[in-house]
Design an enzyme around this catalytic site. Structure first.
Site, PDB file in Angstrom:
ATOM      1  N   ASP A   1      11.055  -1.442   2.843  1.00 41.40           N
ATOM      2  CA  ASP A   1       9.874  -1.422   3.708  1.00 41.40           C
ATOM      3  C   ASP A   1       9.676  -0.001   4.245  1.00 41.40           C
ATOM      4  O   ASP A   1      10.627   0.665   4.658  1.00 41.40           O
ATOM      5  CB  ASP A   1      10.047  -2.411   4.864  1.00 41.40           C
ATOM      6  CG  ASP A   1       8.745  -2.720   5.556  1.00 41.40           C
ATOM      7  OD1 ASP A   1       8.254  -3.858   5.417  1.00 41.40           O
ATOM      8  OD2 ASP A   1       8.190  -1.815   6.228  1.00 41.40           O
ATOM      9  N   ILE A   2       8.430   0.451   4.258  1.00 37.03           N
ATOM     10  CA  ILE A   2       8.127   1.827   4.685  1.00 37.03           C
ATOM     11  C   ILE A   2       8.383   2.007   6.187  1.00 37.03           C
ATOM     12  O   ILE A   2       8.626   3.132   6.648  1.00 37.03           O
ATOM     13  CB  ILE A   2       6.656   2.181   4.320  1.00 37.03           C
ATOM     14  CG1 ILE A   2       6.466   3.674   4.229  1.00 37.03           C
ATOM     15  CG2 ILE A   2       5.675   1.547   5.294  1.00 37.03           C
ATOM     16  CD1 ILE A   2       5.150   4.086   3.589  1.00 37.03           C
TER      17      ILE A   2
ATOM     18  N   GLU B   1       0.032  -8.599   7.107  1.00 34.89           N
ATOM     19  CA  GLU B   1      -0.751  -7.353   7.024  1.00 34.89           C
ATOM     20  C   GLU B   1      -1.178  -7.060   5.597  1.00 34.89           C
ATOM     21  O   GLU B   1      -2.256  -6.515   5.363  1.00 34.89           O
ATOM     22  CB  GLU B   1       0.086  -6.161   7.518  1.00 34.89           C
ATOM     23  CG  GLU B   1       0.401  -6.200   9.000  1.00 34.89           C
ATOM     24  CD  GLU B   1       1.398  -5.109   9.389  1.00 34.89           C
ATOM     25  OE1 GLU B   1       1.679  -4.211   8.572  1.00 34.89           O
ATOM     26  OE2 GLU B   1       1.910  -5.193  10.519  1.00 34.89           O
ATOM     27  N   VAL B   2      -0.310  -7.368   4.647  1.00 30.03           N
ATOM     28  CA  VAL B   2      -0.598  -7.064   3.236  1.00 30.03           C
ATOM     29  C   VAL B   2      -0.781  -8.387   2.505  1.00 30.03           C
ATOM     30  O   VAL B   2       0.115  -9.241   2.499  1.00 30.03           O
ATOM     31  CB  VAL B   2       0.542  -6.240   2.595  1.00 30.03           C
ATOM     32  CG1 VAL B   2       0.229  -5.969   1.130  1.00 30.03           C
ATOM     33  CG2 VAL B   2       0.750  -4.931   3.356  1.00 30.03           C
TER      34      VAL B   2
ATOM     35  N   HIS C   1       4.918 -11.667  -0.052  1.00 27.27           N
ATOM     36  CA  HIS C   1       6.173 -10.917  -0.019  1.00 27.27           C
ATOM     37  C   HIS C   1       7.149 -11.595   0.918  1.00 27.27           C
ATOM     38  O   HIS C   1       6.769 -12.152   1.943  1.00 27.27           O
ATOM     39  CB  HIS C   1       5.950  -9.455   0.405  1.00 27.27           C
ATOM     40  CG  HIS C   1       5.131  -9.291   1.639  1.00 27.27           C
ATOM     41  ND1 HIS C   1       3.760  -9.417   1.635  1.00 27.27           N
ATOM     42  CD2 HIS C   1       5.484  -9.024   2.918  1.00 27.27           C
ATOM     43  CE1 HIS C   1       3.300  -9.234   2.863  1.00 27.27           C
ATOM     44  NE2 HIS C   1       4.337  -8.995   3.667  1.00 27.27           N
TER      45      HIS C   1
ATOM     46  N   HIS D   1      10.334 -10.900   3.286  1.00 31.81           N
ATOM     47  CA  HIS D   1      11.094  -9.867   3.998  1.00 31.81           C
ATOM     48  C   HIS D   1      12.565 -10.277   4.005  1.00 31.81           C
ATOM     49  O   HIS D   1      12.891 -11.410   4.390  1.00 31.81           O
ATOM     50  CB  HIS D   1      10.649  -9.760   5.457  1.00 31.81           C
ATOM     51  CG  HIS D   1       9.241  -9.302   5.674  1.00 31.81           C
ATOM     52  ND1 HIS D   1       8.929  -8.023   6.095  1.00 31.81           N
ATOM     53  CD2 HIS D   1       8.056  -9.943   5.561  1.00 31.81           C
ATOM     54  CE1 HIS D   1       7.620  -7.908   6.245  1.00 31.81           C
ATOM     55  NE2 HIS D   1       7.062  -9.065   5.926  1.00 31.81           N
TER      56      HIS D   1
END
Ligand code: 5GP
Length: 115
Positions: free
Chosen positions: A29-30, A94-95, A99, A101
């Protein structure tokens, strides 16, 4: 419209990829929320949990198997970790590319803040 995750999967955007196979890609994760914060993403675009088809059951199971293996690799399996999928606005998504986590490396506290 392709999401940032589509672009990471295709190689158009850089990311630190920690696992890739025919069905999923996993990358750091960024903006990590814990010492270990990995996103496990299906290679095919599924926007949200609501968009998962019954036929995707094996793919979703594979995402969890990959998370389990990455937790072992990251040496957080024994202490423990958390797997999260956010869905839509109330879930804090958000995206809009499904996905999972994988979070760990410290005690993560309560799952949600009680109000
Ligand atoms: P969500 O809130 O949708 O469940 O989580 C989206 C996650 O994607 C966030 O934790 C965010 O930091 C991460 N993220 C957003 N954009 C990028 C990006 O361009 N690269 C990477 N590696 N992670 C991203």
């Amino acid at each position: 419209m392709p999401t940032v995750f589509d672009k990471i999967i295709s190689g158009e955007l850089p990311a630190t990829i920690v696992h890739r196979d025919a069905r999923v890609t996993a990358f750091l994760d960024i903006k990590p929320a814990a010492p270990v914060h990995i996103l496990i993403v299906p290679n095919k675009a599924i926007a949200t949990v609501n968009d998962i088809a019954d036929a995707d059951a094996a793919l979703i199971g594979h995402m969890i198997i990959v998370a389990r293996d990455l937790a072992r690799q990251q040496k957080i399996a024994e202490d423990g970790y958390r797997l999260i999928i956010n869905c839509n606005a109330h879930g804090g998504q958000e995206v809009y590319h499904l996905h999972l986590h994988l979070l760990g490396g410290r005690p993560l506290g309560p799952m949600v803040t009680r109000t």
